[in-house]
Design a protein around this motif. Structure first.
Motif, PDB file in Angstrom:
ATOM      1  N   UNK A   2      -3.602   7.649  -3.001  1.00  0.00           N
ATOM      2  CA  UNK A   2      -3.754   9.101  -2.900  1.00  0.00           C
ATOM      3  C   UNK A   2      -2.539   9.688  -2.181  1.00  0.00           C
ATOM      4  N   UNK A   3      -2.036  10.786  -2.708  1.00  0.00           N
ATOM      5  CA  UNK A   3      -0.820  11.403  -2.146  1.00  0.00           C
ATOM      6  C   UNK A   3      -0.957  11.694  -0.650  1.00  0.00           C
ATOM      7  N   UNK A   4      -2.175  11.940  -0.171  1.00  0.00           N
ATOM      8  CA  UNK A   4      -2.381  12.233   1.246  1.00  0.00           C
ATOM      9  C   UNK A   4      -2.396  10.981   2.119  1.00  0.00           C
ATOM     10  N   UNK A   5      -2.317   9.808   1.499  1.00  0.00           N
ATOM     11  CA  UNK A   5      -2.378   8.555   2.254  1.00  0.00           C
ATOM     12  C   UNK A   5      -1.114   7.709   2.084  1.00  0.00           C
ATOM     13  N   UNK A   6      -0.097   8.264   1.459  1.00  0.00           N
ATOM     14  CA  UNK A   6       1.153   7.524   1.277  1.00  0.00           C
ATOM     15  C   UNK A   6       1.815   7.229   2.621  1.00  0.00           C
ATOM     16  N   UNK A   7       2.581   6.148   2.646  1.00  0.00           N
ATOM     17  CA  UNK A   7       3.363   5.811   3.825  1.00  0.00           C
ATOM     18  C   UNK A   7       2.577   5.210   4.969  1.00  0.00           C
ATOM     19  N   UNK A   8       1.356   4.781   4.720  1.00  0.00           N
ATOM     20  CA  UNK A   8       0.515   4.204   5.783  1.00  0.00           C
ATOM     21  C   UNK A   8       0.309   2.707   5.633  1.00  0.00           C
ATOM     22  N   UNK A   9       1.015   2.091   4.696  1.00  0.00           N
ATOM     23  CA  UNK A   9       0.910   0.637   4.522  1.00  0.00           C
ATOM     24  C   UNK A   9      -0.285   0.188   3.703  1.00  0.00           C
ATOM     25  N   UNK A  10      -1.013   1.121   3.128  1.00  0.00           N
ATOM     26  CA  UNK A  10      -2.224   0.769   2.383  1.00  0.00           C
ATOM     27  C   UNK A  10      -1.874  -0.041   1.135  1.00  0.00           C
ATOM     28  N   UNK A  11      -0.933   0.443   0.346  1.00  0.00           N
ATOM     29  CA  UNK A  11      -0.563  -0.274  -0.876  1.00  0.00           C
ATOM     30  C   UNK A  11       0.136  -1.588  -0.545  1.00  0.00           C
ATOM     31  N   UNK A  12       0.901  -1.621   0.528  1.00  0.00           N
ATOM     32  CA  UNK A  12       1.530  -2.882   0.940  1.00  0.00           C
ATOM     33  C   UNK A  12       0.458  -3.951   1.144  1.00  0.00           C
ATOM     34  N   UNK A  13      -0.610  -3.610   1.856  1.00  0.00           N
ATOM     35  CA  UNK A  13      -1.685  -4.576   2.104  1.00  0.00           C
ATOM     36  C   UNK A  13      -2.476  -4.881   0.830  1.00  0.00           C
ATOM     37  N   UNK A  14      -2.702  -3.849   0.010  1.00  0.00           N
ATOM     38  CA  UNK A  14      -3.451  -4.064  -1.234  1.00  0.00           C
ATOM     39  C   UNK A  14      -2.683  -4.991  -2.185  1.00  0.00           C
ATOM     40  N   UNK A  15      -1.363  -4.815  -2.264  1.00  0.00           N
ATOM     41  CA  UNK A  15      -0.552  -5.690  -3.114  1.00  0.00           C
ATOM     42  C   UNK A  15      -0.580  -7.118  -2.580  1.00  0.00           C
ATOM     43  N   UNK A  16      -0.508  -7.280  -1.268  1.00  0.00           N
ATOM     44  CA  UNK A  16      -0.594  -8.629  -0.684  1.00  0.00           C
ATOM     45  C   UNK A  16      -1.904  -9.300  -1.084  1.00  0.00           C
ATOM     46  N   UNK A  17      -3.010  -8.557  -1.010  1.00  0.00           N
ATOM     47  CA  UNK A  17      -4.306  -9.108  -1.408  1.00  0.00           C
ATOM     48  C   UNK A  17      -4.317  -9.459  -2.894  1.00  0.00           C
ATOM     49  N   UNK A  18      -3.755  -8.583  -3.722  1.00  0.00           N
ATOM     50  CA  UNK A  18      -3.735  -8.814  -5.167  1.00  0.00           C
ATOM     51  C   UNK A  18      -2.878 -10.024  -5.520  1.00  0.00           C
ATOM     52  N   UNK A  19      -1.775 -10.202  -4.820  1.00  0.00           N
ATOM     53  CA  UNK A  19      -0.924 -11.372  -5.092  1.00  0.00           C
ATOM     54  C   UNK A  19      -1.677 -12.661  -4.813  1.00  0.00           C
ATOM     55  N   UNK A  20      -2.466 -12.677  -3.771  1.00  0.00           N
ATOM     56  CA  UNK A  20      -3.272 -13.858  -3.477  1.00  0.00           C
ATOM     57  C   UNK A  20      -4.245 -14.134  -4.623  1.00  0.00           C
ATOM     58  N   UNK A  21      -4.871 -13.092  -5.152  1.00  0.00           N
ATOM     59  CA  UNK A  21      -5.776 -13.256  -6.294  1.00  0.00           C
ATOM     60  C   UNK A  21      -5.009 -13.797  -7.501  1.00  0.00           C
ATOM     61  N   UNK A  22      -3.866 -13.190  -7.787  1.00  0.00           N
ATOM     62  CA  UNK A  22      -3.083 -13.591  -8.969  1.00  0.00           C
ATOM     63  C   UNK A  22      -2.670 -15.051  -8.916  1.00  0.00           C
ATOM     64  N   UNK A  23      -2.112 -15.467  -7.789  1.00  0.00           N
ATOM     65  CA  UNK A  23      -1.578 -16.824  -7.696  1.00  0.00           C
ATOM     66  C   UNK A  23      -2.640 -17.866  -7.364  1.00  0.00           C
ATOM     67  N   UNK A  24      -3.576 -17.529  -6.499  1.00  0.00           N
ATOM     68  CA  UNK A  24      -4.534 -18.526  -6.031  1.00  0.00           C
ATOM     69  C   UNK A  24      -5.818 -18.589  -6.838  1.00  0.00           C
ATOM     70  N   UNK A  25      -6.305 -17.451  -7.316  1.00  0.00           N
ATOM     71  CA  UNK A  25      -7.554 -17.461  -8.075  1.00  0.00           C
ATOM     72  C   UNK A  25      -7.320 -17.489  -9.581  1.00  0.00           C
ATOM     73  N   UNK A  26      -6.364 -16.701 -10.052  1.00  0.00           N
ATOM     74  CA  UNK A  26      -6.118 -16.633 -11.493  1.00  0.00           C
ATOM     75  C   UNK A  26      -5.126 -17.690 -11.970  1.00  0.00           C
ATOM     76  N   UNK A  27      -4.430 -18.344 -11.038  1.00  0.00           N
ATOM     77  CA  UNK A  27      -3.507 -19.414 -11.398  1.00  0.00           C
ATOM     78  C   UNK A  27      -2.248 -18.943 -12.111  1.00  0.00           C
ATOM     79  N   UNK A  28      -1.823 -17.731 -11.834  1.00  0.00           N
ATOM     80  CA  UNK A  28      -0.616 -17.207 -12.470  1.00  0.00           C
ATOM     81  C   UNK A  28       0.628 -17.890 -11.913  1.00  0.00           C
ATOM     82  N   UNK A  29       1.656 -17.971 -12.747  1.00  0.00           N
ATOM     83  CA  UNK A  29       2.956 -18.475 -12.310  1.00  0.00           C
ATOM     84  C   UNK A  29       3.903 -17.329 -11.961  1.00  0.00           C
ATOM     85  N   UNK A  30       3.646 -16.150 -12.538  1.00  0.00           N
ATOM     86  CA  UNK A  30       4.527 -15.007 -12.302  1.00  0.00           C
ATOM     87  C   UNK A  30       3.710 -13.724 -12.283  1.00  0.00           C
ATOM     88  N   UNK A  31       4.074 -12.842 -11.366  1.00  0.00           N
ATOM     89  CA  UNK A  31       3.509 -11.496 -11.305  1.00  0.00           C
ATOM     90  C   UNK A  31       4.678 -10.542 -11.422  1.00  0.00           C
TER      91      UNK A  31
END
Length: 179
Positions: free
Chosen positions: A97-126
Motif C-alpha cells: 500500500x502506498x501509505x506503507x512504503x519504505x517501512x521494510x514490509x516488502x523486504x521481509x515479505x520477499x525474504x519469507x517468499x524466498x524461503x518458500x520458493x527454495x525450501x518448500x517448492x524446491x525451486x532452483x531460481x527465482x
C-alpha cells in the motif's frame, strides 16, 4: 514499527482486496494491470479471488496478502507465479500500500517468499521483473542478492496498453544458500 501477518488467499475477503486495490489503483496501474483490471468492481474482485483460489489449489500460483495487525486491513500483496517446475524457476510479484512504503514490509515479505520458493517448492531460481522506473523494487531485488541479468525489450504490456522494457533480476538457490 508496524507489525503485520501474512494471510493466504483462503483467509481474505474479496471486499478487503478490492479496497486495497482501489486505494492503490494509481500506484499500481503500470505494474499490476491484470490485477487492477480484474478488481475494478467488487463483483470482478470476487471472480478474481475465486480464480486465485483455484490457481493456488492447482499449485500454479501462490498468493499472500499482508495484513496490518493493528487495523486488520490488507496493506500488501505478494504472489509466486509463472512456476516452471521442469526448469525449477518462478517469479515474485509484489506491492505494498502506498501509505506503507519504505517501512521494510516488502523486504521481509520477499525474504519469507524466498524461503518458500527454495525450501518448500524446491525451486532452483527465482526471478523478479521490474519496470526500469521502479527503483524501489530493484533495490528490494538487490538487497536479497538478486543479480540483474538483463533488460527484456518491449516485454510487458502496461496498464495503458503500451509495451515496456523490463529489468530481469535472478537469484539462484546456490547464491541464496550462501547468504
Amino acid at each position: 514499527m508496524i507489525t503485520w501477518t501474512t494471510n493466504s488467499v483462503h483467509n481474505i475477503r474479496p471486499d478487503e482486496f478490492y479496497n486495497l486495490i482501489s486505494r492503490n489503483a494509481e500506484h499500481i496501474e503500470k505494474t499490476f494491470p491484470v490485477t487492477l483490471s480484474g478488481c475494478l468492481t467488487l463483483e470482478k474482485t470476487i471472480d478474481f479471488i475465486a480464480l486465485a483460489i483455484a490457481s493456488q489449489l492447482r499449485k500454479d500460483t501462490f498468493y499472500y496478502y499482508l495484513r496490518d495487525n493493528e487495523t486488520h486491513t490488507l496493506i500488501g500483496y505478494l504472489c509466486i507465479k509463472n512456476i516452471n517446475r521442469s526448469l525449477g524457476k518462478c517469479e515474485l510479484a509484489y506491492f505494498v500500500d502506498k501509505d506503507f512504503e519504505g517501512r521494510g514490509i516488502i523486504t521481509r515479505a520477499v525474504a519469507n517468499a524466498l524461503s518458500v520458493c527454495f525450501n518448500r517448492l524446491g525451486m532452483n531460481k527465482v526471478y523478479i521483473c521490474t519496470s526500469p522506473e521502479n527503483s524501489a523494487s530493484q533495490r528490494i531485488a538487490l538487497k536479497h542478492g538478486f543479480i540483474q541479468e538483463g533488460i527484456l525489450r518491449s516485454e510487458f504490456k502496461n496498464g495503458q496498453g503500451g509495451l515496456e522494457d523490463i529489468f530481469y533480476f535472478g537469484l539462484l538457490k546456490s547464491d541464496y544458500t550462501k547468504k
